[in-house]
Enzyme design. Structure first.
Site, mmCIF file in Angstrom:
data_model
loop_
_atom_site.group_PDB
_atom_site.id
_atom_site.type_symbol
_atom_site.label_atom_id
_atom_site.label_comp_id
_atom_site.label_asym_id
_atom_site.label_seq_id
_atom_site.Cartn_x
_atom_site.Cartn_y
_atom_site.Cartn_z
ATOM 1 N N GLY A 33 0.326 4.572 1.351
ATOM 2 C CA GLY A 33 1.421 5.444 0.954
ATOM 3 C C GLY A 33 1.836 6.353 2.081
ATOM 4 C CG ASN A 34 5.608 7.807 2.330
ATOM 5 O OD1 ASN A 34 6.041 8.827 1.830
ATOM 6 N ND2 ASN A 34 6.055 6.600 1.970
ATOM 7 N NE ARG A 35 0.095 13.341 6.045
ATOM 8 C CZ ARG A 35 -1.143 13.472 5.571
ATOM 9 N NH1 ARG A 35 -1.346 14.001 4.382
ATOM 10 N NH2 ARG A 35 -2.151 13.081 6.309
ATOM 11 C CB SER A 36 7.960 11.188 0.999
ATOM 12 O OG SER A 36 9.138 11.688 0.425
#
Ligand code: CTP
Ligand code: CA
Length: 229
Positions: A33-36
């Site tokens: 995943g990513n930090r958005s």
């Protein structure tokens, strides 16, 4: 006395906004995943709603609460986000504010991986995901397609150059460029955005996510073709 009504430049218009970050499963309990957080897309949805639009927010793993008055469709993976966006590609405005995973995991395991099955030095093989923004821009449409270019590039010239290249590559009508990093862009902090069209910078705004979101929605509203009969 009631205050003067706010201008509603998007009254009667349909606006679809993706927000958050997609997750790509590795096995039933793990993902890439990513930090958005989804804050920018949620702020845009709120601003579009305040401007009178019928708003659908396609939320990928949002960390922030969606605004009231907005229809929310929850998705997790890039494939789910793609289906949700393409199904609504005929909206007056589509905005890809989500941080889309560029790659998905090949051979997602049906069972939770164990160290025994995975070994001491496992590799994860990735495949490129489809570019949803480019697909939306290519689809037959009357509406406006808006993308985001979040970059960590510290040099402003280079940041804008990358934005122009991205806009052209994707074929979107507008691209919102913002700088992200450990202390800028993600989370609730001061943001600066520039909106680009094929001619160059058409809007420049700084402030809270809510205020830059209003500026972006204003820019979109100005550029919307007149409603077709
Ligand atoms: N985007 C998309 N589908 C993808 C990747 C990105 O729709 N598979 C959208 C994002 O939502 C954003 C825009 O494209 O609106 C730009 O995303 P960005 O990650 O900056 O661009 P990429 O083409 O993925 O380039 P990079 O290699 O710099 O990540
Ligand atoms: Ca990317």
């Amino acid at each position: 006395r009631a205050a003067a009504a706010e201008p509603r430049p998007l009254a009667g218009r349909s606006v679809v906004i993706s927000a958050g970050g997609t997750r790509e499963p590795i096995d039933p309990v793990r993902f890439l995943g990513n930090r958005s957080s989804g804050a920018m897309g949620v702020a845009l949805a709120a601003a579009a709603h305040a401007a009178g639009a019928d708003v659908v927010l396609i939320g990928a793993n949002l960390d922030v609460a969606p605004p009231a008055g907005v229809e929310v469709v929850a998705v997790e993976t890039t494939a789910q986000l793609r289906d949700a966006m393409l199904a609504r590609a005929d909206a007056d405005v589509v905005v890809m504010a989500a941080a889309v995973a560029d790659y998905r995991v090949d051979g997602v395991a049906d069972e939770k991986r164990s160290k025994e099955s995975w070994g001491d030095a496992p590799t994860i093989v990735l495949s490129l995901n489809p570019d949803i923004l480019a697909e939306l821009a290519r689809a037959p449409r009357d509406g406006l397609v808006v993308g985001f270019g979040a970059e960590t590039e510290p040099d402003d010239e280079a940041l804008l150059r990358r934005g122009r290249e991205k806009l052209a590559r994707k074929g979107a009508d507008l691209l919102v460029v913002n700088r992200v990093g450990h202390d800028a862009g993600f989370g609730d902090v001061e943001t600066r955005i520039r909106v680009l069209d094929a001619s160059g910078v058409v809007a420049d705004a700084s402030g809270s996510k809510a205020s830059v979101a209003r500026a972006i929605i204003e820019t979109i509203a100005e550029r919307l073709p007149a409603p077709s009969a």
